[in-house]
Motif scaffolding. Structure first.
Motif, PDB file in Angstrom:
ATOM      1  N   HIS A   1       0.846  -1.192   0.000  1.00  0.00           N
ATOM      2  CA  HIS A   1       0.000   0.000   0.000  1.00  0.00           C
ATOM      3  C   HIS A   1       0.887   1.250   0.000  1.00  0.00           C
ATOM      4  N   CYS A   2       0.359   2.328  -0.490  1.00  0.00           N
ATOM      5  CA  CYS A   2       1.067   3.615  -0.472  1.00  0.00           C
ATOM      6  C   CYS A   2       1.196   4.086   0.980  1.00  0.00           C
ATOM      7  N   LYS A   3       2.359   4.601   1.326  1.00  0.00           N
ATOM      8  CA  LYS A   3       2.607   5.011   2.713  1.00  0.00           C
ATOM      9  C   LYS A   3       1.796   6.237   3.097  1.00  0.00           C
ATOM     10  N   GLN A   4       1.496   7.098   2.134  1.00  0.00           N
ATOM     11  CA  GLN A   4       0.803   8.344   2.459  1.00  0.00           C
ATOM     12  C   GLN A   4      -0.720   8.196   2.356  1.00  0.00           C
ATOM     13  N   CYS A   5      -1.214   7.801   1.192  1.00  0.00           N
ATOM     14  CA  CYS A   5      -2.669   7.690   1.015  1.00  0.00           C
ATOM     15  C   CYS A   5      -3.204   6.300   1.365  1.00  0.00           C
ATOM     16  N   GLU A   6      -2.262   5.303   1.587  1.00  0.00           N
ATOM     17  CA  GLU A   6      -2.621   3.952   2.019  1.00  0.00           C
ATOM     18  C   GLU A   6      -3.547   3.240   1.013  1.00  0.00           C
ATOM     19  N   LYS A   7      -3.384   3.563  -0.257  1.00  0.00           N
ATOM     20  CA  LYS A   7      -4.127   2.857  -1.294  1.00  0.00           C
ATOM     21  C   LYS A   7      -3.322   1.666  -1.789  1.00  0.00           C
ATOM     22  N   GLU A   8      -4.012   0.588  -2.143  1.00  0.00           N
ATOM     23  CA  GLU A   8      -3.328  -0.639  -2.541  1.00  0.00           C
ATOM     24  C   GLU A   8      -2.769  -0.498  -3.960  1.00  0.00           C
ATOM     25  N   PHE A   9      -1.563  -1.044  -4.139  1.00  0.00           N
ATOM     26  CA  PHE A   9      -0.921  -0.994  -5.451  1.00  0.00           C
ATOM     27  C   PHE A   9      -1.560  -2.044  -6.378  1.00  0.00           C
ATOM     28  N   SER A  10      -1.600  -1.685  -7.646  1.00  0.00           N
ATOM     29  CA  SER A  10      -2.149  -2.592  -8.658  1.00  0.00           C
ATOM     30  C   SER A  10      -1.420  -2.323  -9.979  1.00  0.00           C
ATOM     31  N   ILE A  11      -1.993  -2.864 -11.053  1.00  0.00           N
ATOM     32  CA  ILE A  11      -1.363  -2.651 -12.363  1.00  0.00           C
ATOM     33  C   ILE A  11      -1.489  -1.195 -12.783  1.00  0.00           C
ATOM     34  N   SER A  12      -2.617  -0.576 -12.475  1.00  0.00           N
ATOM     35  CA  SER A  12      -2.794   0.843 -12.827  1.00  0.00           C
ATOM     36  C   SER A  12      -2.094   1.774 -11.845  1.00  0.00           C
ATOM     37  N   ARG A  13      -2.064   1.395 -10.568  1.00  0.00           N
ATOM     38  CA  ARG A  13      -1.403   2.220  -9.535  1.00  0.00           C
ATOM     39  C   ARG A  13      -0.063   1.569  -9.204  1.00  0.00           C
TER      40      ARG A  13
ATOM     41  N   CYS B   1       2.644   6.022  -4.288  1.00  0.00           N
ATOM     42  CA  CYS B   1       2.006   5.992  -5.608  1.00  0.00           C
ATOM     43  C   CYS B   1       2.435   7.220  -6.409  1.00  0.00           C
ATOM     44  N   ASN B   2       1.962   7.289  -7.644  1.00  0.00           N
ATOM     45  CA  ASN B   2       2.396   8.380  -8.528  1.00  0.00           C
ATOM     46  C   ASN B   2       1.876   9.731  -8.049  1.00  0.00           C
ATOM     47  N   THR B   3       0.639   9.799  -7.548  1.00  0.00           N
ATOM     48  CA  THR B   3       0.076  11.087  -7.108  1.00  0.00           C
ATOM     49  C   THR B   3       0.779  11.609  -5.860  1.00  0.00           C
ATOM     50  N   CYS B   4       1.215  10.731  -4.974  1.00  0.00           N
ATOM     51  CA  CYS B   4       1.884  11.151  -3.724  1.00  0.00           C
ATOM     52  C   CYS B   4       3.375  11.390  -3.912  1.00  0.00           C
ATOM     53  N   SER B   5       3.945  11.091  -5.072  1.00  0.00           N
ATOM     54  CA  SER B   5       5.385  11.299  -5.304  1.00  0.00           C
ATOM     55  C   SER B   5       5.627  11.921  -6.670  1.00  0.00           C
ATOM     56  N   SER B   6       4.793  12.896  -7.025  1.00  0.00           N
ATOM     57  CA  SER B   6       4.929  13.544  -8.336  1.00  0.00           C
ATOM     58  C   SER B   6       5.900  14.720  -8.327  1.00  0.00           C
ATOM     59  N   ASN B   7       6.484  15.070  -7.184  1.00  0.00           N
ATOM     60  CA  ASN B   7       7.406  16.208  -7.085  1.00  0.00           C
ATOM     61  C   ASN B   7       8.813  15.774  -7.466  1.00  0.00           C
ATOM     62  N   GLU B   8       9.613  16.758  -7.878  1.00  0.00           N
ATOM     63  CA  GLU B   8      11.012  16.523  -8.236  1.00  0.00           C
ATOM     64  C   GLU B   8      11.871  17.629  -7.647  1.00  0.00           C
ATOM     65  N   LEU B   9      13.000  17.224  -7.034  1.00  0.00           N
ATOM     66  CA  LEU B   9      13.943  18.173  -6.430  1.00  0.00           C
ATOM     67  C   LEU B   9      15.356  17.646  -6.617  1.00  0.00           C
ATOM     68  N   ALA B  10      16.322  18.566  -6.564  1.00  0.00           N
ATOM     69  CA  ALA B  10      17.742  18.196  -6.645  1.00  0.00           C
ATOM     70  C   ALA B  10      18.256  17.876  -5.247  1.00  0.00           C
ATOM     71  N   LEU B  11      18.816  16.660  -5.068  1.00  0.00           N
ATOM     72  CA  LEU B  11      19.342  16.216  -3.777  1.00  0.00           C
ATOM     73  C   LEU B  11      20.870  16.218  -3.823  1.00  0.00           C
ATOM     74  N   PRO B  12      21.556  16.203  -2.628  1.00  0.00           N
ATOM     75  CA  PRO B  12      23.026  16.185  -2.634  1.00  0.00           C
ATOM     76  C   PRO B  12      23.621  14.948  -3.286  1.00  0.00           C
TER      77      PRO B  12
END
Length: 619
Positions: free
Chosen positions: A558-570, A583-594
């Motif tokens: 399951h997604c750690k944030q929204c707790e939705k179950e993973f599947s073929i679409s998710r 999941c994709n909606t909870c990790s759609s951000n991008e940042l530069a890390l060290p």
């Protein structure tokens, strides 16, 4: 004989080594056969395996023999004991995921021996499809396995790694093994070779082809797994190198920051010491000035008492003279006006000098008039000698009185000078006494005005007795003395003003120094706060580098944030900062890390935390 015994020992050692090599090769071949037969039969069966399945039982027997090969015998009160459950217990310490297996094995009441617990452990690991992973963890820590196995044991040699690679193929199988009804302690581990000696020609061609294709598919699967593992190992090594470099840089920055903090602390201690010294000096100087002012006040009070007594005596004499000379008030109204102007001029010290010059000019004119009158009276004096004798007697009496007044005035002037000197010292040492000294100066000015009034009365007497030249000259000398005294007082007041200006300048300089020191302390505080923020950032980065673990794909359902179950679409996505799966909606951000040169995927919580950290660093 010695050479014969050495040759015999060498031969025996070589024979033992050859024997162990043969044992390892035989066990290795049996392991390959058992895994091959188990996979073929399971694929042909097409269902979950039970504990009664013969190929599965033979696999556990062969696995037990492999784990027992080269075990060290542990001595106890009962006797020597060899059990392969000892090295399997290390997995719980090395891999915390295996703690569930260890606890469940220990909680089974049917198991009373170490062999039964080891067999139950193998059953549970196979059902979890992590038998190969657990054994790989053990092989990675051979220094711990050396306590249980001999150096030439199967698990200590390269054959152990080969067995782990073969066991990866068993992850395809599904097993449902029941441990409660079976007697694992009393089972005899005997290898049944009849399963592996069947005639291949009796089997159908279709089954043989299906088994071959299944084995080939399994082989390709294992090869892909090995490639994937090699790629992941390379990536991990590159990440480890980057992390080591960043750790070295961070350690250097930490050392530099600690050095800076030490230097700043030393400077702060020096500044504190200097401030304490300045405070002590200022307190001492204030105490000295307070003592001096107290002493000067005592002396001033004593001198003031003497002056009051003298003034009382003089005032009595002046009252007696006023009674006699009240008739002459009308003639001296002009001089009274001049004296009133002199009082106003004493209040305005800046215009006093000009007014004194005007009064001197007026007095000179009066002197000229007096001289003219004296010339006229000189001609009349010849006719009035008798009257002069009487007047001389009165003049002599007035002269005595004036002499007494002069002596008293001189004493008063000396005392006034002493008082003014004491007042100047008090004003130089303590600016707080300005108001009191100002009031006292006003009283002194009033007293001087009173003296001026007395002098005016004497001048009236002189005008009334214009015939008396000597008395007029003495009064003129008295007026000159008063003017000189006033000039000296003006000079003293100017000196006091200069000293006050110097004190103000010194006070301003001290205030500037204090302000500079306070600014320096504020700057030091800012530097310390900035260094503390940098240290906290460095600690957080170190915690982030040390504490975050990369979560495996199998561990998250399951997604750690929204707790939705993973599947073929998710689908599953890793956060490159914390390592958790979202999941994709909870990790759609991008940042530069060290650790990454380019912007990478980050979860929402890490995105907000990193933005807050960047904003705090920028501020």
């Amino acid at each position: 004989m010695a050479t014969f015994t050495e040759d015999h020992d060498l031969r025996s050692c070589s024979a033992v080594k050859c024997h162990t090599m043969e044992e390892r090769s035989n066990l290795m071949n049996m392991m390959k056969l058992s895994i091959k037969v188990l996979i073929q039969s399971a694929l042909s069966l097409g269902r979950t395996l039970d504990s009664d399945f013969p190929p599965l039982q033979q696999f556990f027997v062969v696995m037990e023999h492999c784990l027992k090969h080269g075990l060290k015998a542990k001595k106890s009160f009962i006797g020597q004991n060899k059990s392969f459950f000892g090295p399997l217990e290390l997995v719980e310490k090395l891999c915390p995921e295996a703690s569930d297996i260890a606890t469940s094995v220990k909680n089974l009441p049917e198991l009373k021996t170490a062999v039964g617990r080891g067999r139950a452990w193998l059953y549970l690991a196979l059902m979890q499809k992590k038998l190969a992973d657990y054994l790989k963890v053990l092989l990675d820590h051979k220094n711990l396995l050396s306590e249980f196995y001999e150096p030439d044991a199967l698990m200590m040699e390269e054959e152990g790694a080969v067995i782990v690679g073969l066991l990866v193929g068993l992850n395809v199988l599904d097993a449902n093994l029941c441990l409660k009804g079976e007697d694992l302690d009393s089972q005899v581990g005997v290898i049944d070779f009849s399963l592996y000696l069947k005639d291949i020609q009796n089997s159908d061609d279709s089954k043989q082809d299906a088994g071959i294709t299944a084995v080939l598919d399994q082989k390709h699967y294992v090869e892909e797994l090995n490639r994937h593992l090699s790629c992941t190992v390379g990536d991990l090594q590159s990440k480890i190198d980057c992390l080591e470099k960043t750790n070295s840089k961070l350690q250097e920055e930490l050392a530099a920051a600690t050095d800076r903090i030490g230097s700043l602390q030393e400077e702060q201690q020096q500044l504190k010491h200097q401030n304490e010294l300045i405070r002590e000096r200022s307190e001492k100087s204030v105490e000295v000035t307070i003592q001096d002012t107290k002493i000067e006040l005592d002396t001033y009070k004593q001198s003031r008492q003497g002056l009051d007594e003298m003034y009382s005596d003089v005032w009595k004499q002046l009252k007696e003279e006023r009674r006699i000379r009240m008739e002459l008030e009308k003639e001296l109204e002009l001089q009274i006006g001049m004296k009133i102007e002199m009082e106003i001029a004493m209040k305005l010290l800046e215009k006093d000098t000009h007014e004194k010059q005007d009064t001197l000019v007026a007095l000179r004119q009066q002197l000229e008039e007096v001289k003219a009158i004296n010339l006229q009276m000189f001609h009349k004096s010849q006719n009035s000698e008798s009257s002069l004798q009487q007047k001389k007697e009165t003049i002599s009496s007035f002269e005595g009185k004036t002499n007494q007044m002069m002596s008293t005035m001189k004493q008063m002037e000396e005392r006034l000078r002493h008082a003014e000197q004491a007042r100047q010292v008090a004003e130089e040492k303590n600016n707080k006494m300005k108001l009191e000294l100002g009031g006292r100066i006003e009283t002194l000015q009033q007293q001087i005005s009173k003296l001026d009034n007395q002098c005016s009365i004497l001048e009236k007497d002189l005008k009334f007795e214009k015939e008396q030249r000597q008395s007029l000259q003495r009064e003129l000398h008295q007026e000159k003395d008063t003017t000189s005294l006033l000039k000296t007082e003006l000079q003293q007041m100017e000196g006091l003003k200069k000293e006050l200006r110097k004190l103000h300048d010194e006070k301003q300089q001290l205030e500037k120094i204090c302000e500079e020191q306070e600014q320096a302390l504020q700057e030091m505080g800012l530097h310390l706060s900035q260094s503390k923020l940098k240290m906290e950032d460095i600690k957080e980065v170190n915690k982030a580098l040390k504490g975050h673990t990369w979560l495996k794909d199998d561990e998250a359902t399951h997604c750690k944030q929204c707790e939705k179950e993973f599947s073929i679409s998710r689908r599953k996505h890793h956060c490159r900062n914390c390592g958790d799966i979202f999941c994709n909606t909870c990790s759609s951000n991008e940042l530069a890390l060290p650790s990454y040169p380019k912007p990478v995927r980050v979860c929402d919580t890490c995105h907000t935390l990193l933005l807050q950290r960047c904003s705090s660093n920028a501020s």
